[in-house]
Design an enzyme around this catalytic site. Structure first.
Site, PDB file in Angstrom:
ATOM      1  N   TYR A  94       0.901  -1.257   0.049  1.00 35.61           N
ATOM      2  CA  TYR A  94      -0.318   0.112   0.040  1.00 35.61           C
ATOM      3  C   TYR A  94       0.835   1.209  -0.089  1.00 35.61           C
ATOM      4  O   TYR A  94       0.229   2.365   0.059  1.00 35.61           O
ATOM      5  CB  TYR A  94      -0.823  -0.119   1.288  1.00 35.61           C
ATOM      6  CG  TYR A  94      -1.942  -0.881   1.219  1.00 35.61           C
ATOM      7  CD1 TYR A  94      -1.796  -2.420   1.197  1.00 35.61           C
ATOM      8  CD2 TYR A  94      -3.336  -0.691   0.852  1.00 35.61           C
ATOM      9  CE1 TYR A  94      -2.572  -3.520   1.006  1.00 35.61           C
ATOM     10  CE2 TYR A  94      -4.326  -1.657   0.793  1.00 35.61           C
ATOM     11  CZ  TYR A  94      -3.909  -3.231   0.729  1.00 35.61           C
ATOM     12  OH  TYR A  94      -4.945  -4.086   0.688  1.00 35.61           O
ATOM     13  N   LYS A 109       4.162 -14.258   5.159  1.00 44.21           N
ATOM     14  CA  LYS A 109       4.503 -15.460   4.117  1.00 44.21           C
ATOM     15  C   LYS A 109       6.059 -15.467   3.975  1.00 44.21           C
ATOM     16  O   LYS A 109       6.496 -14.972   2.760  1.00 44.21           O
ATOM     17  CB  LYS A 109       3.767 -14.753   2.789  1.00 44.21           C
ATOM     18  CG  LYS A 109       3.743 -15.849   1.632  1.00 44.21           C
ATOM     19  CD  LYS A 109       2.796 -16.873   1.628  1.00 44.21           C
ATOM     20  CE  LYS A 109       3.092 -17.798   0.589  1.00 44.21           C
ATOM     21  NZ  LYS A 109       2.319 -19.166   0.727  1.00 44.21           N
ATOM     22  N   ASP A 160      -1.750 -18.157   3.994  1.00 44.89           N
ATOM     23  CA  ASP A 160      -2.736 -19.283   3.436  1.00 44.89           C
ATOM     24  C   ASP A 160      -3.317 -19.997   4.316  1.00 44.89           C
ATOM     25  O   ASP A 160      -4.325 -20.468   4.299  1.00 44.89           O
ATOM     26  CB  ASP A 160      -2.076 -19.823   1.938  1.00 44.89           C
ATOM     27  CG  ASP A 160      -0.639 -20.183   2.364  1.00 44.89           C
ATOM     28  OD1 ASP A 160      -0.051 -19.610   3.327  1.00 44.89           O
ATOM     29  OD2 ASP A 160      -0.082 -20.958   1.290  1.00 44.89           O
ATOM     30  N   ASP A 206      -6.045  -6.443   5.207  1.00 42.78           N
ATOM     31  CA  ASP A 206      -7.162  -6.118   4.360  1.00 42.78           C
ATOM     32  C   ASP A 206      -7.997  -7.296   4.209  1.00 42.78           C
ATOM     33  O   ASP A 206      -9.316  -7.065   4.206  1.00 42.78           O
ATOM     34  CB  ASP A 206      -6.560  -5.571   3.084  1.00 42.78           C
ATOM     35  CG  ASP A 206      -7.784  -4.698   2.284  1.00 42.78           C
ATOM     36  OD1 ASP A 206      -8.768  -4.805   2.845  1.00 42.78           O
ATOM     37  OD2 ASP A 206      -7.310  -4.080   1.348  1.00 42.78           O
TER      38      ASP A 206
END
Ligand code: NAD
Length: 334
Positions: free
Chosen positions: A123, A170, A203, A227
């Protein structure tokens, strides 16, 4: 009498802010609203979607209630929401997802809090084309921003008697950026031995939140995962219509629902005011009006539990203003 900045926003924002302001007034808190305009209307009137007076007003009043603001997709101006968060250094996006009695959902007794980093990651808006057929967006992760958001998550856990913080990342693939976030999270966690700490790959986290949400408590993560997973968490408790949020910095905060401007429902008096009303309740807590905040939550919960005057997303036929009026009627009885 506190002065609070009010940004009604776009789409369904204005009708939701009207509803939330009326509920706050009925809770007995006398607020002077200082209204400022951001987004498309500001762009047309003043040549910028985020005029200086919007930032100045929030900086002066230190607290704002905000409706969602539309961001053009693909082209057009960059997100006013992201700009506001970055320019005011509102480094935490706090999004509780707590089940409300009376909402039909396959998921029961959800009690999660998403703490989303709010100033960096993808972002940061650093993007460029590489020739006509490729583009790059740069993901920024810094130790300072990671440490302060994780520290917020632990402090929040302590203050609200929550037992566990889970860092989401991640780092198996993004070894440098998410690796740094995870390293910072582990270092901060060492300072809070009384709160359990663990980490999950994003995930797997998405699946775990659907299969075993009761195993989780406070979740802290970089901006993009926050988000996405906060919308997932909203889905667990009955949808975006009931999910409140807050953007928090040092001694400054902007309260707004998780959802966006839902343009297809704009001006129709159809959408659920709960998310904005509960965001206003978080605002009341923040300014020390905890008794009024509690009343707003009780009245909202009562109307939802009763199920007679609720909006379409909760299986009812009431409009935004009717549901807000029912909440106000309940407030008057408290
Ligand atoms: P959205 O959250 O506006 O709406 C998605 C869907 O969720 C709606 O079509 C509706 O079915 C449901 N929904 C949302 N709010 C609801 C409510 N109060 N009651 C009942 N149902 C509700 O998401 P979108 O359509 O992806 O985004 C629309 C615009 O909002 C975009 O321009 C986006 O950039 C912007 N946006 C702004 C913010 C913000 O201001 N903080 C946040 C998210 C999206």
């Amino acid at each position: 009498m506190p002065t609070i900045t009010l940004i009604r926003g776009d789409g369904v924002g204005p009708e939701l802010c009207t509803a939330a302001a009326a509920v706050v007034e009925a809770a007995g808190v006398d607020i002077t609203w200082e209204e400022v305009v951001a987004g498309q209307e500001a762009l047309e009137r003043e040549g910028t979607p985020l005029p200086a007076q919007v930032l100045n007003s929030i900086q002066k009043n230190r607290v704002a209630l905000k409706g969602p603001i539309t961001t053009p997709i693909g082209s057009g101006f960059r997100s006013v929401n992201v700009a506001l968060r970055r320019q005011l250094n509102l480094y935490v996006n706090l999004r509780p997802a707590i089940s409300l009695a009376g909402i039909s959902s396959p998921f029961k007794d959800i009690d999660l809090v998403v703490v989303r980093e709010n100033t960096e990651d993808l972002y940061a808006g650093i993007e460029h084309k590489v020739g006509p057929d490729a583009a790059e967006s740069i993901k920024i992760i810094t130790r300072q921003a990671s440490e302060r958001v994780v520290k917020f998550a632990f402090e929040y856990a302590l203050k609200h008697n929550r037992s566990k913080v889970t860092a989401v990342h991640k780092a198996n693939i993004l070894k440098l950026s998410d690796g740094l976030f995870l390293e910072a999270a582990r270092q901060v966690a060492n300072r809070y031995p009384q709160v359990e700490f663990e980490d999950r790959i994003v995930d797997n986290m998405a699946m775990q939140l659907v299969q075993k949400p009761q195993n989780y408590d406070v979740l802290v993560m970089p901006n993009l995962y926050g988000d996405i997973l906060s919308d997932l968490c909203a889905g667990l408790i009955g949808g975006l219509g009931v999910a409140p949020g807050a953007n928090i910095g040092e001694d400054i905060a902007v309260f707004e629902p998780v959802h966006g401007s839902a343009p297809k429902y704009a001006g129709q008096n159809r959408v659920n005011p709960t998310a904005t009303i509960l965001s206003a309740a978080m605002m009341l807590d923040y300014i020390g009006e905890t008794s009024a905040a509690g009343k707003v939550r009780s009245a909202t919960q009562a109307v939802i539990r009763e199920g007679k005057t609720v909006t379409y997303d909760l299986g009812g036929q009431a409009g935004t203003s009717e549901m807000a009026s029912a909440i106000i009627d309940h407030l008057k009885k408290l």
